[in-house]
Structure formats: C-alpha cells, structure tokens
Design an enzyme around this catalytic site. Structure first.
Site, PDB file in Angstrom:
ATOM      1  N   LYS A 240       0.853  -1.267   0.143  1.00 10.88           N
ATOM      2  CA  LYS A 240      -0.065  -0.005  -0.122  1.00 10.88           C
ATOM      3  C   LYS A 240       0.988   1.225   0.042  1.00 10.88           C
ATOM      4  O   LYS A 240       1.918   1.480   0.930  1.00 10.88           O
ATOM      5  CB  LYS A 240      -0.913   0.131   1.215  1.00 10.88           C
TER       6      LYS A 240
ATOM      7  N   GLU B 258     -19.144  -3.751  11.151  1.00 14.65           N
ATOM      8  CA  GLU B 258     -20.281  -2.689  11.894  1.00 14.65           C
ATOM      9  C   GLU B 258     -21.247  -3.603  12.744  1.00 14.65           C
ATOM     10  O   GLU B 258     -21.911  -3.311  13.753  1.00 14.65           O
ATOM     11  CB  GLU B 258     -21.035  -1.688  11.153  1.00 14.65           C
TER      12      GLU B 258
ATOM     13  N   ARG C 262     -25.174  -0.400   7.969  1.00 19.13           N
ATOM     14  CA  ARG C 262     -24.933  -1.503   8.084  1.00 19.13           C
ATOM     15  C   ARG C 262     -25.683  -2.219   9.261  1.00 19.13           C
ATOM     16  O   ARG C 262     -25.953  -3.438   9.179  1.00 19.13           O
ATOM     17  CB  ARG C 262     -23.482  -2.034   8.101  1.00 19.13           C
TER      18      ARG C 262
HETATM   19  C1  LIG Z   1     -19.014  -0.913   5.587  1.00 18.00           C
HETATM   20  C2  LIG Z   1     -17.694   0.053   5.550  1.00 18.00           C
HETATM   21  N1  LIG Z   1     -17.263   0.412   6.539  1.00 18.00           N
HETATM   22  C3  LIG Z   1     -16.022   1.349   6.846  1.00 18.00           C
HETATM   23  C4  LIG Z   1     -15.596   1.697   5.550  1.00 18.00           C
HETATM   24  C5  LIG Z   1     -14.339   2.621   5.445  1.00 18.00           C
HETATM   25  N2  LIG Z   1     -13.095   2.151   4.753  1.00 18.00           N
HETATM   26  C6  LIG Z   1     -12.961   2.487   3.552  1.00 18.00           C
HETATM   27  S1  LIG Z   1     -11.581   1.653   2.888  1.00 18.00           S
HETATM   28  C7  LIG Z   1     -11.337   0.918   4.450  1.00 18.00           C
HETATM   29  C8  LIG Z   1     -10.253  -0.122   4.415  1.00 18.00           C
HETATM   30  C9  LIG Z   1     -10.392  -1.191   3.252  1.00 18.00           C
HETATM   31  O1  LIG Z   1      -9.045  -1.849   3.523  1.00 18.00           O
HETATM   32  P1  LIG Z   1      -8.749  -2.986   2.276  1.00 18.00           P
HETATM   33  O2  LIG Z   1      -9.967  -3.582   1.646  1.00 18.00           O
HETATM   34  O3  LIG Z   1      -7.692  -3.604   2.628  1.00 18.00           O
HETATM   35  O4  LIG Z   1      -8.366  -2.088   0.958  1.00 18.00           O
HETATM   36  P2  LIG Z   1      -6.811  -1.324   0.947  1.00 18.00           P
HETATM   37  O5  LIG Z   1      -7.138   0.272   1.033  1.00 18.00           O
HETATM   38  O6  LIG Z   1      -5.774  -1.898   1.952  1.00 18.00           O
HETATM   39  O7  LIG Z   1      -6.486  -1.328  -0.561  1.00 18.00           O
HETATM   40  C10 LIG Z   1     -12.392   1.236   5.102  1.00 18.00           C
HETATM   41  C11 LIG Z   1     -12.348   0.655   6.368  1.00 18.00           C
HETATM   42  C12 LIG Z   1     -16.144   1.683   4.511  1.00 18.00           C
HETATM   43  N3  LIG Z   1     -15.866   2.020   3.230  1.00 18.00           N
HETATM   44  N4  LIG Z   1     -17.482   0.697   4.225  1.00 18.00           N
END
Ligand SMILES: Cc1ncc(C[n+]2csc(CCOP(=O)(O)OP(=O)(O)O)c2C)c(N)n1
Ligand SMILES: CC(=O)[C@@H](O)[C@H](O)COP(=O)(O)O
Ligand SMILES: [Mg+2]
Length: 635
Positions: A282, A367, A395
């Site tokens: 990342k 959530e 959610r």
């Molecule tokens: C239901 C929900 N909860 C929280 C989020 C906030 N959020 C956006 S991206 C993310 C992390 C995603 O991690 P990953 O899937 O590993 O993607 P990366 O950024 O590492 O590529 C979060 C918690 C969201 N978009 N949707």
C-alpha cells in the site's frame, strides 16, 4: 510529448501498447496519481498499491463486455485512467467531477457503484449467476482488499461461492492494511499464507520429490495427484478457501505482471470460484505513503516533497472533541470501553487505544458485529461506546434494534460524519441516521449545537442507563454560543433566543416565528434569526438537543405564542424531526400553527465541497431565510 498513458487513454485499451512499455506505463501512472492527488486530495496509498494489478486485469479483461467489480472502489483510480478518464482527473471528488469511486453513470467499464466495504463478492456472484442463466460468456472478476475481507458480507458470499458451477475470479489484494493495520483471524491467516510457499511451485516441488523416490515414488505421486484432497491437505497453503469449495492460487506478487497474468490465465480455466491471493504494498512508489499508508489512505492536498498536508488547520474538529472526551471518561470510569469497525483514526479513537488498549476494540470492517459485541460488553457491566460514521452505521440497523434497544442496553453510539460529508459523495453522506434511528423505542437520539455541547452530551450519555446515539458532523466544530451551556435535562430542549412574547403588536402570535434547530443547524439558525430580527420579525430560536424523544412540553408551550414554526435539520426529510413535529401538530389538532419543515431532500446527494453542495441545495442561511420569509408572507 504524449506519454504511454496518453496512448492508452486515447486508445481506451492497454492492449494497444507493447509489453516492453508496461513498466514505463506503471511509472507514468504512479507519477500521475501522486501529482494529481497532491492537488485534489483522495485515496492515494490504496491506488499506488494497485497499479500493476489493474494493468494485469485490463490486459486480461475486455471492457465493457467483461465485468470488473471493485470492493469499496477507493482503489480504482488506475482503472479509471485506463478507461479514458484521464482528462477529468483534476476534477476528482469535486462537484459534478470524477467520482472517487466506481460509478456506472461515469463509464460502462464500471460494473458496480461502490463505496461501502465488502459488497463486491456478493454482487459479482449475482452477475455470474445472471451470466449463466443468460448463457453469457463474459469474464467476471472481483477485487477485494484484505480489510474488506474482514466484513461480514464477504464471508457470507465466500460461504455461498461453493455453489458456483462456473468461473468467478476473486482477487484478494492483500497489503496487510485496512485503513490502519488490518486486524483479526483472517488477517493472521493471510499473514501465514504470505510467508508460505507459492502453491503452484509447492505442488510441483512435492510431486517432483515423490517421483524421485525409487520404486514406489511415482505410484504415490500418481495417487496423490489423483486424490486432490490429500495433496491439498499436504501442500496447499490456502486450505481455508479450498475447504470452502474455492480454488486458491497464491500468494503471488501483485506488482509482477507476468505472475499476475499467469495466475489469471490459470484461474480462468476453472468452472468454479477461484481466489487469487496477491501481495501488494500500500503506497508503493511514494516513500511517505509507503512509510505511512494509514495517513495516506485518504488525504487532503499535500506537498509532494514533504508529504505534508497543505490544508491549514482551522480549529478543533468534532472528532477531536470526541477523542479528548472519551479519553477523559476512560480515565474516570474503568468500565468505559471503545469500539471501532476498522476506523480508529477517522473516529478519533487512536488516543484511547494507546492509553487503554485493554478497553479498546477494533473489530475490523464489521459494523454489525461491533454493535452486538457492544451489547455483550454492556451485558457484562461495561459502558461501551461504538464510534462509527453515520453512513457505515447503516450496516447495523437490526443489531441496534434487536440486540441493543430491545433490551435497552447502555450503549453509546458516537455517530460521526452525520450530515453532508462532501467529497466522498452519495455512498458516504451521513443523511439517513435520523430516519433509521429516531423511531427505535428506548433509543435516545441527540445532536449537539457546538463542540462544547458534544462534550456535555457524551458525559450525559455515559450517565444514562439506556442506549444513546449522538450525531455530529465531519470537520470543524462550531464554537459559537459558548455561553449557552445550560445543563442537559433528559428530553428537554434549550431555548437560545426567546422572542418577546408579551409584545402588544397586532397578530404578534400569528406572525411570531419559532425556529426548532437540530445539531449543526443551530449555527445556521443563529444566522437566520439575526437576519429576520434585523428585519423586525419576532423570532425564537430553540436548540432541540433531543431528536428523540421529542420535547412535546416545549412544543405545547410554544403553540400558545408562535404561529409560524420552522424545523431545521441536516438529514433527509422522511423520518426526520420535522415530520415528527408535523405529526404532533396534527395529533393535537393545532391547525392554527403553520409548519415549514426544512431538511435535506429525499434523494442521494452527490459529491462536492460541503459548502458548494449546501449552496446548490439552498441550504445556506440566506437561502433558507428567504424560504422562511416567502412561507411567512403566504400566511
Ligand atoms: C462498511 C464500510 N465500513 C468502513 C469503510 C471505510 N473504509 C474504506 S476503505 C477501508 C479499508 C479497506 O481496506 P482494504 O479492503 O484492505 O483496502 P486497501 O485500502 O488496503 O486497498 C475502510 C475501513 C467502508 N468504506 N465501508
Ligand atoms: C473510502 C472510505 O470509505 C474511507 O476512506 C472514507 O473516505 C473516509 O472518510 P473521511 O475522510 O471522512 O475519514
Ligand atoms: Mg488492504
């Protein structure tokens, strides 16, 4: 001079360039992303980590026929660059500009509108089944991050994936990060896989070794090859997925185009769900983001040289007030516990996590689990605080009703990003929480007028025996009305400015205006009241404090002296506070009161700077004052 990215952009197809140009293209994309996002802000680290992966997918897929489904979709900027949207990039996440997430209305190469986590597998599986019913031939690929894989929906889909009888490729993009470090059993399991051998090599190594055993070796190898399960039991790293009926390939280097293409080709042959586990970094390619991928997950404009935020900090935010208050409460009460669904930084729980690690819980992007987990904590004598964005709390509706409110458990919901959040657009606006919370029995719903009152409300909520939700906006806390800080009494509003109800003016009562303002709209109410008062109108401004339960005693009092009522709330109309007041007036047969319900329209609100959106919606003080004057003049 046009670069390779321009060539691809014009051709709208990466397949038009030579393999020898792939590396240069990846470099150009990274340079473009860093350059643009340093100006517009956006999700930088995730996008820097998926450049080669996206290129490999575009080499494998044929758009728009084939379908590529991104999970969350915050990491799809390269996908947008490779599908003809380079020229709009300077408008990223601005009003009427390019969305920060996949949008079907933007391109027929975007197959699903996303923004919330863990939806990709379910949607992709639906597309697969639809393809099979139609007899289609299109390829379907879902890309899910290791963070998103911690979401319940993803597990529900993985469980169901065993039923698939035709090809679905799931790319698990594993960079060890959610927004913060990824957490939980799946993260640990992936960690083991990351350090394990590559399945493809390992399987050949084992077979080769067996064949070298004199005499019986080739017989065993043959048996083992035929009895897939034992071979898998023996060698395959992705046992969990294999045992769930998927084929696991990996882990492979998510920055190596050859490895990616080989894995995609191999996976394409299977008539089932195949999970390709790719390892990426990342923030790759920009040192500050590699070093701090959490900070560079979602950034404002920044200085490329230093990585420093270019935005001048303008005062304390509601989130920071929440963060400090929870810390104080944690200090005072050792049963105060704090829960986040993978967003310790965004919700302001990092300080609490540092100071009280044993009372802090990051449950992953989960959530639903967070809320019922909080119910369990409360049943165990704790005072849990669930810190969550309004939009993501959507959610957990049933968990709030069924697991918390029904038993009236003392859970505090710190509902951050309530109201218009701005640049993330439709999927992130916090405009539905009043509608889905305020009708739930036993649940108290509050909204502070300013930063100081948020602190007051959190302390007040801790002292309650039932569930309390406190909603507050993204960004800087309102610092006005600091001298209006009467103690909070349960269910009671706070009169900020009382008009002179003893006035002898003709029809005074009929024309006297009552502003009933909720939360962030109290600040707007002050401006509206100032304009109207300067023009000679008699106006009372009330900070309602409690969205639920409604302060009907105050309403009854005011009915006798104010003929024009205006409710002001930063949430959608249906299910809002204003509709509750309308119902009250109707039930009490108070027909002489004229009510104007000012709320956000019952529609999805697109992306853009918050002030731009409020202007467009006529939600600024001047526009609202004009609406009120027009309404009053018709009476
Ligand atoms: C239901 C929900 N909860 C929280 C989020 C906030 N959020 C956006 S991206 C993310 C992390 C995603 O991690 P990953 O899937 O590993 O993607 P990366 O950024 O590492 O590529 C979060 C918690 C969201 N978009 N949707
Ligand atoms: C993609 C996602 O859902 C989060 O990164 C979100 O954009 C964070 O929003 P804030 O910037 O308000 O913390
Ligand atoms: Mg990740």
């Amino acid at each position: 001079m046009a670069g390779i990215l321009d060539l691809v952009n014009e051709a709208n197809d990466i397949k038009k360039i030579k393999p020898s140009d792939y590396k240069a293209l990846a470099d150009e994309i990274r340079e473009f992303l860093i350059g643009n996002i340093s100006k517009t802000g956006g999700h930088l680290a995730s996008n820097l980590g998926t450049v080669e992966l996206t290129m490999a997918l575009h080499l494998y897929l044929d758009f728009p026929a084939d379908k590529l489904v991104w999970d969350v979709g915050h990491q799809a900027y390269t996908h947008k660059l490779l599908t003809g949207r380079k020229k709009e990039f300077s408008s990223l996440r601005t009003y009427e500009g390019l969305s920060g997430f996949p949008k079907r209305k933007e391109s027929d190469c975007d197959s699903l509108d996303t923004g919330h986590s863990s939806t990709s597998l379910s949607a992709a599986m639906g597309m697969v089944q639809a393809r099979d019913i139609r007899g289609g031939k299109e390829k379907i690929v879902a890309v899910i991050g290791d963070g998103a894989l911690s979401g319940g929906m993803a597990f529900e889909a993985l469980n169901n994936a065993a039923e698939l009888k035709s090809n679905l490729i799931i790319i698990l993009n594993d960079n060890k990060m959610s927004i913060s470090e990824n957490v939980g059993g799946m993260a640990n399991y992936l960690g083991k896989l990351r350090t394990g051998d590559k399945y493809i090599n390992l399987k050949q190594t084992v077979e080769k070794a067996l064949n070298n055993v004199p005499g019986i070796g080739h017989i065993i190898a043959d048996k083992v090859r035929k009895s897939k399960d034992s071979l898998k039991r023996l060698v395959i790293p992705g046992m969990l997925f294999e045992d769930m009926g998927l084929t696991y390939i990996g882990p492979i280097d998510g920055h190596n185009l050859n490895e990616l293409s080989t894995a995609l080709l191999s996976a394409s042959k299977a008539k089932k769900a195949v999970l390709i586990h790719v390892i990426t970094k990342k923030g790759r390619g920009y040192k500050p983001a590699e070093k701090n991928p959490s900070y560079f997950h979602g950034v404002d404009a920044f200085d490329i040289k230093t990585g420093k935020n270019s935005k001048v900090k303008k005062g304390i935010t509601y989130t920071e007030i929440f963060s400090d208050t929870i810390l104080e409460l944690g200090e005072k009460y050792d049963n105060l516990t704090a829960i986040t669904a993978a967003m310790p930084s965004g919700t302001g729980l990092n300080k609490f996590k540092q100071k009280y690690p044993e009372r802090f819980f990051d449950v992953g992007i989960a959530e639903e689990h967070a809320v019922t987990f909080a119910a369990g904590l409360a049943l165990g004598g704790m005072k849990p605080v669930v810190a969550v964005y309004s939009t993501f709390l959507q959610r957990a509706y049933d968990q709030i009703v069924h697991d918390v409110a029904l038993s009236s458990l003392p859970v505090i919901f710190a509902v951050d990003r309530a109201g218009i959040v701005g640049n993330d657009g439709e999927t992130h606006q916090g405009i539905f929480d009043v509608a889905f919370l305020s009708h739930i029995p036993n649940l108290t719903v509050m909204a502070p007028k300013n930063g100081a009152e948020l602190k007051q409300m959190l302390i007040f909520a801790y002292e309650q025996n039932g569930p309390v939700a406190i909603r507050y906006p993204r960004g800087k806390a309102y610092e006005g009305l600091a001298d209006h800080n009467e103690p909070i009494v349960y269910g009671k509003s706070e009169i900020i400015f009382q008009s002179n109800i003893d006035g002898k003016k003709k029809n005074a009562h009929k024309n006297r205006i009552l502003l009933l303002a909720a939360g962030s709209m109290v600040e707007t109410g002050v401006e509206i009241r100032d304009i109207l008062t300067r023009e000679g109108r008699e106006v009372t401004l009330v900070n309602i404090r409690f969205i639920a339960p409604m302060d009907t005693e105050l309403l009854t009092d005011m009915a006798a002296s104010h003929g024009i009522w205006v409710t002001l709330e930063e949430n959608i109309k249906h299910g809002g506070y204003g509709e509750g007041v309308a119902a009250y007036l109707f039930e009490k047969n108070l027909r002489n009161i004229k009510l104007l319900n000012i709320s956000l329209p019952n529609q999805f609100i697109e992306q853009g700077d918050v002030n731009v959106l409020k202007d467009k919606l006529g939600f600024d003080a001047v526009s609202l004052t004009n609406r009120i004057k027009e309404f009053a003049s018709e009476i």
